[in-house]
Motif scaffolding. Structure first.
Motif, PDB file in Angstrom:
ATOM      1  N   LEU A  79       0.861  -1.187   0.000  1.00 35.19           N
ATOM      2  CA  LEU A  79       0.000   0.000   0.000  1.00 35.19           C
ATOM      3  C   LEU A  79       0.895   1.234   0.000  1.00 35.19           C
ATOM      4  CD1 LEU A  79      -2.429  -1.315   2.744  1.00 35.19           C
ATOM      5  CD2 LEU A  79      -2.779  -1.406   0.270  1.00 35.19           C
ATOM      6  N   TYR A  80       1.011   1.850  -1.182  1.00 36.26           N
ATOM      7  CA  TYR A  80       1.930   2.974  -1.316  1.00 36.26           C
ATOM      8  C   TYR A  80       1.197   4.286  -1.034  1.00 36.26           C
ATOM      9  CZ  TYR A  80       5.727   5.853  -3.033  1.00 36.26           C
ATOM     10  OH  TYR A  80       6.752   6.776  -3.129  1.00 36.26           O
ATOM     11  N   GLN A  81       1.597   4.948   0.050  1.00 39.14           N
ATOM     12  CA  GLN A  81       1.054   6.231   0.493  1.00 39.14           C
ATOM     13  C   GLN A  81      -0.482   6.216   0.502  1.00 39.14           C
ATOM     14  OE1 GLN A  81       3.097   9.791  -0.116  1.00 39.14           O
ATOM     15  NE2 GLN A  81       4.719   8.918  -1.412  1.00 39.14           N
ATOM     16  N   PRO A  82      -1.077   5.423   1.418  1.00 38.22           N
ATOM     17  CA  PRO A  82      -2.541   5.267   1.435  1.00 38.22           C
ATOM     18  C   PRO A  82      -3.260   6.586   1.729  1.00 38.22           C
ATOM     19  CG  PRO A  82      -1.447   3.596   2.770  1.00 38.22           C
ATOM     20  CD  PRO A  82      -0.407   4.606   2.425  1.00 38.22           C
ATOM     21  N   THR A  83      -4.420   6.702   1.092  1.00 39.99           N
ATOM     22  CA  THR A  83      -5.338   7.819   1.342  1.00 39.99           C
ATOM     23  C   THR A  83      -6.729   7.236   1.553  1.00 39.99           C
ATOM     24  OG1 THR A  83      -5.793   8.096  -1.016  1.00 39.99           O
ATOM     25  CG2 THR A  83      -3.951   9.373  -0.106  1.00 39.99           C
ATOM     26  N   ALA A  84      -7.739   8.098   1.609  1.00 36.93           N
ATOM     27  CA  ALA A  84      -9.106   7.629   1.849  1.00 36.93           C
ATOM     28  C   ALA A  84      -9.600   6.700   0.746  1.00 36.93           C
ATOM     29  CB  ALA A  84     -10.041   8.830   2.002  1.00 36.93           C
ATOM     30  N   TYR A 108       0.350  -7.192   4.609  1.00 35.63           N
ATOM     31  CA  TYR A 108       0.486  -5.994   3.789  1.00 35.63           C
ATOM     32  C   TYR A 108       1.696  -5.177   4.227  1.00 35.63           C
ATOM     33  CZ  TYR A 108      -2.038  -3.754   7.705  1.00 35.63           C
ATOM     34  OH  TYR A 108      -2.431  -3.313   8.940  1.00 35.63           O
ATOM     35  N   PHE A 109       2.096  -4.276   3.331  1.00 36.00           N
ATOM     36  CA  PHE A 109       3.292  -3.459   3.534  1.00 36.00           C
ATOM     37  C   PHE A 109       2.914  -2.011   3.222  1.00 36.00           C
ATOM     38  CE2 PHE A 109       7.845  -2.587   1.826  1.00 36.00           C
ATOM     39  CZ  PHE A 109       8.157  -1.915   2.998  1.00 36.00           C
ATOM     40  N   ILE A 110       2.941  -1.150   4.253  1.00 35.91           N
ATOM     41  CA  ILE A 110       2.595   0.263   4.090  1.00 35.91           C
ATOM     42  C   ILE A 110       3.870   1.065   3.856  1.00 35.91           C
ATOM     43  CG2 ILE A 110       1.635   2.299   5.202  1.00 35.91           C
ATOM     44  CD1 ILE A 110      -0.219   0.501   6.775  1.00 35.91           C
ATOM     45  N   ILE A 111       3.867   1.884   2.807  1.00 34.47           N
ATOM     46  CA  ILE A 111       4.967   2.809   2.542  1.00 34.47           C
ATOM     47  C   ILE A 111       4.377   4.218   2.588  1.00 34.47           C
ATOM     48  CG2 ILE A 111       6.761   3.516   0.925  1.00 34.47           C
ATOM     49  CD1 ILE A 111       6.574   0.677  -0.270  1.00 34.47           C
ATOM     50  N   SER A 127       2.517  12.376   0.673  1.00 34.06           N
ATOM     51  CA  SER A 127       1.129  12.352   0.198  1.00 34.06           C
ATOM     52  C   SER A 127       0.249  11.422   1.026  1.00 34.06           C
ATOM     53  CB  SER A 127       1.088  11.918  -1.277  1.00 34.06           C
ATOM     54  OG  SER A 127       1.813  12.803  -2.092  1.00 34.06           O
ATOM     55  N   THR A 128       0.780  10.834   2.074  1.00 32.93           N
ATOM     56  CA  THR A 128       0.029   9.876   2.894  1.00 32.93           C
ATOM     57  C   THR A 128      -0.990  10.599   3.771  1.00 32.93           C
ATOM     58  OG1 THR A 128       1.951   8.422   2.960  1.00 32.93           O
ATOM     59  CG2 THR A 128       0.230   8.019   4.586  1.00 32.93           C
ATOM     60  N   ASP A 129      -2.196  10.054   3.827  1.00 32.09           N
ATOM     61  CA  ASP A 129      -3.252  10.601   4.687  1.00 32.09           C
ATOM     62  C   ASP A 129      -3.228   9.832   6.011  1.00 32.09           C
ATOM     63  OD1 ASP A 129      -5.474  11.547   5.957  1.00 32.09           O
ATOM     64  OD2 ASP A 129      -6.847  11.236   4.276  1.00 32.09           O
ATOM     65  N   TRP A 130      -2.488  10.354   7.006  1.00 25.04           N
ATOM     66  CA  TRP A 130      -2.359   9.653   8.289  1.00 25.04           C
ATOM     67  C   TRP A 130      -3.637   9.739   9.112  1.00 25.04           C
ATOM     68  CZ3 TRP A 130       0.609   6.024  10.156  1.00 25.04           C
ATOM     69  CH2 TRP A 130       1.840   5.785   9.556  1.00 25.04           C
ATOM     70  N   ASN A 131      -4.436  10.757   8.905  1.00 22.03           N
ATOM     71  CA  ASN A 131      -5.724  10.799   9.606  1.00 22.03           C
ATOM     72  C   ASN A 131      -6.587   9.606   9.212  1.00 22.03           C
ATOM     73  OD1 ASN A 131      -5.179  13.215  10.973  1.00 22.03           O
ATOM     74  ND2 ASN A 131      -5.801  14.442   9.183  1.00 22.03           N
ATOM     75  N   PRO A 170      18.853   9.845   2.186  1.00 23.09           N
ATOM     76  CA  PRO A 170      17.710   9.879   3.104  1.00 23.09           C
ATOM     77  C   PRO A 170      16.378   9.781   2.362  1.00 23.09           C
ATOM     78  CG  PRO A 170      18.612  12.074   2.831  1.00 23.09           C
ATOM     79  CD  PRO A 170      19.545  11.142   2.110  1.00 23.09           C
ATOM     80  N   LEU A 171      15.359   9.324   3.114  1.00 26.30           N
ATOM     81  CA  LEU A 171      13.990   9.302   2.616  1.00 26.30           C
ATOM     82  C   LEU A 171      13.261  10.536   3.139  1.00 26.30           C
ATOM     83  CD1 LEU A 171      12.979   5.547   3.145  1.00 26.30           C
ATOM     84  CD2 LEU A 171      14.139   6.607   1.193  1.00 26.30           C
ATOM     85  N   GLU A 172      12.193  10.899   2.452  1.00 28.77           N
ATOM     86  CA  GLU A 172      11.427  12.091   2.837  1.00 28.77           C
ATOM     87  C   GLU A 172      10.056  11.654   3.362  1.00 28.77           C
ATOM     88  OE1 GLU A 172      10.132  16.460   0.981  1.00 28.77           O
ATOM     89  OE2 GLU A 172      10.795  14.824  -0.335  1.00 28.77           O
ATOM     90  N   ASP A 173       9.650  12.240   4.489  1.00 29.53           N
ATOM     91  CA  ASP A 173       8.360  11.893   5.079  1.00 29.53           C
ATOM     92  C   ASP A 173       7.855  13.082   5.896  1.00 29.53           C
ATOM     93  OD1 ASP A 173       6.190  10.269   5.558  1.00 29.53           O
ATOM     94  OD2 ASP A 173       7.069   9.321   7.333  1.00 29.53           O
ATOM     95  N   LEU A 174       6.551  13.047   6.215  1.00 30.20           N
ATOM     96  CA  LEU A 174       5.975  14.070   7.085  1.00 30.20           C
ATOM     97  C   LEU A 174       6.523  13.914   8.496  1.00 30.20           C
ATOM     98  CD1 LEU A 174       2.265  13.911   5.884  1.00 30.20           C
ATOM     99  CD2 LEU A 174       3.926  15.718   5.385  1.00 30.20           C
ATOM    100  N   PHE A 175       6.784  15.039   9.135  1.00 28.84           N
ATOM    101  CA  PHE A 175       7.328  15.026  10.487  1.00 28.84           C
ATOM    102  C   PHE A 175       6.225  14.655  11.485  1.00 28.84           C
ATOM    103  CE2 PHE A 175       8.634  16.965  14.494  1.00 28.84           C
ATOM    104  CZ  PHE A 175       9.922  16.489  14.602  1.00 28.84           C
TER     105      PHE A 175
END
Length: 675
Positions: free
Chosen positions: A338-343, A359-362, A366-370, A413-418
């Motif tokens: 599941l690459y950068q899951p959203t709604a 499953y494997f979440i990446i 752009s990921t919707d963590w809410n 490095p990888l980029e992600d939301l803080f």
């Protein structure tokens, strides 16, 4: 005597006196001595009867001389026999048993040790393992209230149990070390690290530790054999300062099923112990094809990277789908990435949870963590609208599968939301985060299991740069693709659909006890312990068949088999009155762990003796040991006094006197016509 007892005695005298007076003296005007004799007989008999009812007790102090215990624990393992020390050990034990002064001073207790501790009956030196820590732990309980020194007759070579340095025995220990403690030149294979299973045509990493004992500078070849053919060879160099070499390489699995290999290091000149120069290992090669689905709502270079890296193994097929029009049956796939899951992933998560798929979440910017925080309960993240770069730090203690560091700290490095990540289940971290120059213990790549699912989480995008950087550093994609292959293999290997799950090793040594555990699930995938499980074993060469029942152990089934000769075996596990089976193969390899030692080990025993305020002795010094025990002032006879309480009712002669008095009174009255 207690006051109450004294009052009861006075009352008994009074009652006996009044009864005798009333019987013979009260209103008796007869002038003869007979009535006084009868009065005395009645008084004495009644008093003695009342005395028995009162039952006073007497106390007597007894002084005993108690000799100290001397525990003699004798190594009954086969290493004594291989070192040709069995006759010496037997003679030493007989010397202890027949020494008159020693037996006069001590209470000698004899035990034999091997796999377990037993009272010494006879010595045969057939024990396949040596446990030196267990006897001391048991002696601490058996003789915890007594001062009991221990004589430990052994070669000091321990194969199972805790290290003697961690044993807290509070009485003196006197090791008598048999055999030669001189360090001889020896080279041996110490440990082999390898994953238990792999897919066919996959490259499997192998790590072999080779140890050298000696002072020379040498170079020896490490060879790997498969079906008696050499498939790998590497020259290793050793010296007095370089005593351990680690050989890391890859093996390619070409055939399905359990494949057996032998690692062998070349022998030294005039090497005494060559048995430990070789060691066998096995790999379970899986032929089935895995189908992997990658689902994403965006286009990103990471998608192509994962497809290429995963499909470098020909047994895997990868399909990429858009989350908005994903209508596939998720149960057809062994793993969903599941690459950068959203709604848009709501229905996909529902199918995954319903079918208990791995499953494997990446995640990424752009990921919707809410959405992720609500659709699953394993992990959550509180994010802010700010990005951060995270570099990987490889965790060498990662437990779920074996892989070596290919220079992960040098990857970009990888980029992600803080934000802070919180796990609700136990997890294993493969990569930690490094932010700039700051190393943290927060996971960048982690795996965990929940119920029957295996789940992976990579917290960052742009992992395509990792593959390119690895190629730049090593001039090949093989190393990085091998890492992705092992990660995907771990996550996609889920045997939850198999109702009969068996845990059995593909290779055993002749000195081992084969332990097999099985778990059987009913139609609703609940543990069913009502079933009866049987294991049928067949020796492929002799065609001899044995059928053995399993025992129940909580929610599992358990089986132990020992004393099976070396050879190739096939097995079939069946369930009575059920059409559910599991089958496979295993191999018994000739191996005597007690033959792996080239000399006696005095280091740990010397530490134990010093720690417990004992002393160490060597072969042919048993007379000095006996003399030390006899002259040691700590081992003295102890004078113990005890108070013995004796009740009057136990004095049988009082009953005889009562019968005599009553009989004498009756015959006297009969003779004089008083009856």
């Amino acid at each position: 005597m207690e006051t109450a007892t004294l009052l009861y005695l006075l009352l008994a005298i009074l009652i006996a006196f009044l009864l005798a007076v009333f019987q013979y003296l009260y209103k008796n005007s007869e002038k003869s001595q007979l009535k006084y004799w009868l009065f005395c007989l009645r008084f004495l008999s009644v008093f003695l009867i009342l005395l028995l009812f009162i039952n006073p007790s007497t106390k007597k102090q007894i002084i005993n001389i108690v000799k100290p215990n001397l525990i003699v624990a004798v190594d009954n393992s086969s290493s004594i026999k291989y070192a040709l020390q069995n006759n010496y050990v037997k003679k030493t034990v007989e010397k202890f048993k027949e020494h008159p002064v020693l037996n006069k001073k001590f209470n000698l207790n004899y035990y034999s040790l091997g796999t377990s501790l037993k009272p010494l009956d006879s010595l045969n030196f057939n024990e396949k393992q040596t446990n030196l820590s267990q006897p001391l732990n048991e002696f601490s309980e058996l003789y915890k209230n007594e001062f009991s020194p221990v004589v430990l007759i052994t070669d000091g070579n321990q194969t199972i149990g805790n290290n003697l340095e961690y044993i807290h025995y509070k009485k003196p220990v006197f090791p008598l070390i048999v055999g030669d403690t001189t360090e001889v030149e020896d080279i041996f294979i110490d440990k082999i690290n390898i994953n238990k299973s792999t897919y066919i045509h996959n490259k499997l990493p192998v790590e072999i530790f080779v140890n050298y004992k000696g002072s020379n500078t040498i170079a020896k070849n490490l060879n790997i054999y498969y079906k008696r053919k050499k498939v790998f060879s590497k020259k290793l160099e050793f010296s007095e300062n370089q005593t351990v070499q680690i050989a890391s390489f890859y093996l390619t699995a070409e055939e399905k099923g359990n494949q057996y290999y032998t690692a062998k290091i070349e022998e030294l000149k005039d090497e005494l112990n060559t048995i430990n120069n070789s060691k066998s290992f096995s790999i379970n090669v899986i032929e089935e094809t895995s189908k992997i689905a990658i689902v994403s709502s965006i286009l990103h270079p990471d998608l192509g990277m994962f497809k290429k890296a995963i499909e470098s193994n020909k047994q895997r097929e990868v399909s990429i789908f858009n989350s908005k029009n994903f209508k596939e049956n998720t149960s057809n796939y062994q793993l969903i990435i599941l690459y950068q899951p959203t709604a848009d992933f709501k229905s996909i998560f529902d199918d995954i949870n319903k079918n208990k798929l791995s499953y494997f979440i990446i995640s990424g910017i752009s990921t919707d963590w809410n959405f992720l925080n609500t659709v699953q309960t394993n992990v959550s993240k509180n994010v802010v609208l700010q990005t951060e770069d995270y570099s990987p730090i490889f965790n060498h203690s990662y437990e779920s599968f074996l892989f070596q560091d290919i220079g992960f700290s040098n990857l970009p490095p990888l980029e992600d939301l803080f934000g802070n990540v919180s796990f609700k289940v136990p997890y294993h971290t493969l990569f930690y985060k490094q932010i700039g120059a700051i190393e943290t213990k927060e996971p960048l790549l982690a795996t965990f299991e929940n119920s029957q699912q295996k789940i992976g989480l990579l917290l960052g995008e742009n992992s395509w740069k990792w593959r390119m950087s690895s190629y730049s550093n090593h001039q090949t994609f093989e190393l990085f693709d091998g890492f992705i292959a092992h990660l995907i293999q771990y996550l996609s290997s889920n045997n939850s659909a198999n109702r009969l799950q068996v845990d059995i090793n593909p290779i055993y040594y002749t000195s081992e006890t084969i332990q097999v555990t099985a778990n059987y699930l009913d139609q609703n995938l609940n543990a069913d312990t009502r079933a009866k499980l049987w294991m049928t074993i067949m020796n492929k060469a002799s065609k001899v068949i044995n059928k053995i029942p399993f025992s129940k152990a909580k929610s599992n089934f358990y089986l132990e088999i020992s004393n099976i000769p070396a050879g190739e075996y096939s097995y079939n596990i069946s369930i009575e009155n059920q059409d559910v089976t599991a089958s496979g193969n295993f191999s018994i390899v000739p191996f005597e762990v007690e033959q792996q030692f080239s000399n006696s080990n005095d280091v740990s025993l010397n530490f134990l003796a010093t720690k417990t305020k004992g002393s160490i002795y060597f072969e042919n010094q048993e007379d000095f040991l006996i003399e030390t025990l006899l002259n040691d002032k700590r081992f003295k006879n102890v004078q113990k006094s005890s108070v013995v309480k004796s009740s009057l009712i136990n004095w049988k002669w009082i009953l005889g006197i009562i019968i005599l008095l009553l009989s004498l009174e009756w015959f006297t009255r009969k003779y004089y016509g008083k009856i």
